[in-house]
Scaffold this motif. Structure first.
Motif, PDB file in Angstrom:
ATOM      1  N   SER A  57       0.823  -1.210   0.000  1.00 32.90           N
ATOM      2  CA  SER A  57       0.000   0.000   0.000  1.00 32.90           C
ATOM      3  C   SER A  57       0.860   1.265   0.000  1.00 32.90           C
ATOM      4  O   SER A  57       0.543   2.250  -0.677  1.00 32.90           O
ATOM      5  N   LEU A  58       1.969   1.241   0.745  1.00 32.10           N
ATOM      6  CA  LEU A  58       2.861   2.391   0.779  1.00 32.10           C
ATOM      7  C   LEU A  58       3.551   2.575  -0.566  1.00 32.10           C
ATOM      8  O   LEU A  58       3.649   3.690  -1.082  1.00 32.10           O
ATOM      9  N   LEU A  59       4.039   1.483  -1.149  1.00 31.71           N
ATOM     10  CA  LEU A  59       4.718   1.582  -2.444  1.00 31.71           C
ATOM     11  C   LEU A  59       3.764   2.091  -3.516  1.00 31.71           C
ATOM     12  O   LEU A  59       4.160   2.881  -4.389  1.00 31.71           O
ATOM     13  N   THR A  60       2.501   1.657  -3.457  1.00 33.75           N
ATOM     14  CA  THR A  60       1.513   2.129  -4.430  1.00 33.75           C
ATOM     15  C   THR A  60       1.288   3.633  -4.291  1.00 33.75           C
ATOM     16  O   THR A  60       1.238   4.367  -5.284  1.00 33.75           O
ATOM     17  N   ALA A  61       1.182   4.109  -3.035  1.00 36.08           N
ATOM     18  CA  ALA A  61       0.998   5.541  -2.803  1.00 36.08           C
ATOM     19  C   ALA A  61       2.213   6.329  -3.269  1.00 36.08           C
ATOM     20  O   ALA A  61       2.076   7.407  -3.872  1.00 36.08           O
ATOM     21  N   LEU A  62       3.398   5.820  -3.014  1.00 38.16           N
ATOM     22  CA  LEU A  62       4.614   6.504  -3.456  1.00 38.16           C
ATOM     23  C   LEU A  62       4.686   6.557  -4.977  1.00 38.16           C
ATOM     24  O   LEU A  62       5.142   7.558  -5.551  1.00 38.16           O
ATOM     25  N   SER A  63       4.254   5.504  -5.631  1.00 38.76           N
ATOM     26  CA  SER A  63       4.244   5.492  -7.087  1.00 38.76           C
ATOM     27  C   SER A  63       3.283   6.540  -7.635  1.00 38.76           C
ATOM     28  O   SER A  63       3.583   7.222  -8.632  1.00 38.76           O
ATOM     29  N   GLN A  64       2.128   6.699  -6.979  1.00 39.90           N
ATOM     30  CA  GLN A  64       1.177   7.711  -7.412  1.00 39.90           C
ATOM     31  C   GLN A  64       1.714   9.120  -7.190  1.00 39.90           C
ATOM     32  O   GLN A  64       1.510  10.016  -8.013  1.00 39.90           O
ATOM     33  N   ARG A  65       2.406   9.340  -6.062  1.00 46.62           N
ATOM     34  CA  ARG A  65       2.907  10.674  -5.755  1.00 46.62           C
ATOM     35  C   ARG A  65       4.087  11.066  -6.656  1.00 46.62           C
ATOM     36  O   ARG A  65       4.282  12.233  -6.963  1.00 46.62           O
ATOM     37  N   SER A  66       4.901  10.084  -7.035  1.00 45.93           N
ATOM     38  CA  SER A  66       6.147  10.403  -7.732  1.00 45.93           C
ATOM     39  C   SER A  66       6.151  10.048  -9.206  1.00 45.93           C
ATOM     40  O   SER A  66       6.963  10.589  -9.972  1.00 45.93           O
ATOM     41  N   GLY A  67       5.286   9.129  -9.610  1.00 46.87           N
ATOM     42  CA  GLY A  67       5.305   8.658 -10.980  1.00 46.87           C
ATOM     43  C   GLY A  67       6.362   7.605 -11.246  1.00 46.87           C
ATOM     44  O   GLY A  67       6.535   7.167 -12.389  1.00 46.87           O
ATOM     45  N   ILE A  68       7.074   7.151 -10.208  1.00 42.28           N
ATOM     46  CA  ILE A  68       8.085   6.101 -10.360  1.00 42.28           C
ATOM     47  C   ILE A  68       7.388   4.749 -10.384  1.00 42.28           C
ATOM     48  O   ILE A  68       6.443   4.497  -9.628  1.00 42.28           O
ATOM     49  N   GLU A  69       7.850   3.856 -11.256  1.00 43.97           N
ATOM     50  CA  GLU A  69       7.229   2.546 -11.390  1.00 43.97           C
ATOM     51  C   GLU A  69       7.271   1.784 -10.066  1.00 43.97           C
ATOM     52  O   GLU A  69       8.233   1.884  -9.299  1.00 43.97           O
ATOM     53  N   LEU A  70       6.245   0.978  -9.837  1.00 41.03           N
ATOM     54  CA  LEU A  70       6.130   0.231  -8.597  1.00 41.03           C
ATOM     55  C   LEU A  70       7.291  -0.745  -8.425  1.00 41.03           C
ATOM     56  O   LEU A  70       7.839  -0.893  -7.322  1.00 41.03           O
ATOM     57  N   ASP A  71       7.690  -1.417  -9.509  1.00 38.28           N
ATOM     58  CA  ASP A  71       8.787  -2.387  -9.416  1.00 38.28           C
ATOM     59  C   ASP A  71      10.104  -1.712  -9.041  1.00 38.28           C
ATOM     60  O   ASP A  71      10.899  -2.263  -8.277  1.00 38.28           O
ATOM     61  N   ARG A  72      10.328  -0.510  -9.551  1.00 31.64           N
ATOM     62  CA  ARG A  72      11.570   0.189  -9.221  1.00 31.64           C
ATOM     63  C   ARG A  72      11.577   0.607  -7.754  1.00 31.64           C
ATOM     64  O   ARG A  72      12.606   0.525  -7.083  1.00 31.64           O
ATOM     65  N   LEU A  73      10.439   1.044  -7.247  1.00 34.79           N
ATOM     66  CA  LEU A  73      10.353   1.403  -5.833  1.00 34.79           C
ATOM     67  C   LEU A  73      10.586   0.177  -4.955  1.00 34.79           C
ATOM     68  O   LEU A  73      11.244   0.261  -3.922  1.00 34.79           O
TER      69      LEU A  73
END
Length: 389
Positions: A57-73
């Protein structure tokens, strides 16, 4: 008021950067710390799990905020390195250590390894937080990122600058202090730099170039972890390889097994001892490559240079007259090699003493032989327990 779906400011993540490091740099853009950013903007109260296993859930939110791919995060945490760096994040698997660190062998033959089954163990994850970084990287205002590998007992030096990692306190990018403020950046030895470059290659490329062939990153991490455990093996379990293990530690200038008396997994050792272990591993790899020590492990050949093979220029081969064998010269050569091996291998020393003492019965003659071998650099204690039969 709905929170913004995309952060207006967020620095790009660096290759190999830890998730906590990147979030610290994001928070610094808004004059906040990472804890406040996580709690107030993302609703995430935990900060200790960022570099190990952040929730989806945190990685998904970070991906939405930054535009960085989920796999890279996800790859900015240890969870993204499963199963390359470690088999699993589950620390309740009894055979995890045996499977990871005992299926291969480098310095010691497998028969000399005492397998151990323990719980509460995960490969490479230390029980104490590690705060070490490259002083040249963090002194650069445009590149104050901490690599995830630096948060683990994996490396001793910076793969970019080749200098030792140093201990720091504070948060990079905001308030930072070095434990040794007077020390200039120290250049790592060639052996350490070579080992760390391979580790960095494994983390960034997924493979490692060894002298014999290219190997998968997962194999590199397991070979390195195997070697660390071999160097922590009590000499009483090393058999004929005890001299090689002792010689590696002597070349490092550190006490045998880093001063450890009881065996403990590498991950729970004191951080200072872990550094000694890594230095010994780099030294062992260098000594294997230069053929100074003779490893007995099944995978040791990977670290040896490729043997020179014959080639032809297409012309008819000329038969050379076979030179007569100088058996006396060969015997002297073999004797010199035996003396060199006996200087750090007690088994070889005792065998050499037995050969040289053939036919000698009186104590005076045996004592003169001991003195002669000692002058050749063979430790007297290697011969002290020999009783001529």
């Amino acid at each position: 008021m709905k929170p913004a779906q995309r952060w207006p400011l967020h620095p790009a993540s660096k290759e190999g950067e830890a998730l906590s490091s990147w979030l610290n740099r994001v928070a610094a853009c808004y004059q906040m710390d990472a804890r406040d950013l996580l709690e107030n903007d993302l609703g995430h109260g935990q900060i200790d799990d960022l570099d190990t296993a952040p929730p989806l859930s945190l990685l998904t939110a970070l991906s939405q905020r930054s535009g960085i791919e989920l796999d890279r995060l996800r790859c900015m945490s240890v969870a993204g390195w499963v199963p390359w760096l470690l088999d699993s994040l589950d620390d309740q698997i009894p055979a995890a250590l045996e499977t990871y660190a005992f299926q291969f062998s480098v310095l010691l033959p497998r028969r000399n390894r005492k397998t151990r089954s323990i719980t509460n163990w995960r490969a490479w994850l230390p029980i104490q937080p590690i705060h070490r970084a490259c002083p040249l990287c963090l002194d650069d205002p445009a590149n104050q990122s901490v690599l995830l590998a630096w948060r683990l007992p994996l490396m001793l030096s910076c793969p970019l600058h080749g200098c030792w990692l140093e201990s720091y306190w504070g948060v990079p990018g905001r308030f930072l202090g070095w434990e040794n403020t007077d020390a200039a950046p120290r250049t790592a030895s060639d052996a350490i730099a070579a080992m760390d470059r391979r580790t960095w290659q494994a983390l960034t490329m997924g493979y490692v170039e060894l002298p014999r062939r290219r190997i998968h990153a997962g194999l590199w991490f397991r070979l390195l972890r195997t070697l660390l455990d071999e160097l922590n093996t009590p000499l009483s379990h090393c058999g004929v390889c005890a001299g090689s293990v002792r010689y590696v530690w002597e070349c490092c200038g550190h006490p045998l097994r880093g001063g450890q008396r009881l065996w403990r997994p590498y991950e729970i050792l004191d951080p200072a001892v872990q550094l000694l272990m890594l230095e010994a591993a780099a030294t062992a790899i260098d000594l294997i490559k230069s053929k100074v020590v003779s490893p007995r492990g099944e995978q040791a050949a990977l670290f040896l240079p490729e043997p020179q093979t014959g080639f032809t220029n297409g012309l008819p081969a000329k038969e050379r007259k076979q030179e007569p064998v100088n058996y006396w010269q060969e015997a002297v050569k073999a004797l010199n090699e035996a003396v060199a091996e006996a200087r750090h291998n007690p088994e070889t020393a005792r065998s050499l003493f037995a050969l040289a003492s053939f036919g000698l019965r009186d104590p005076e003659s045996l004592e003169r032989l001991r003195v002669t071998l000692a002058k050749e650099g063979i430790p007297p204690e290697f011969l002290s327990h020999y009783e001529p039969g």
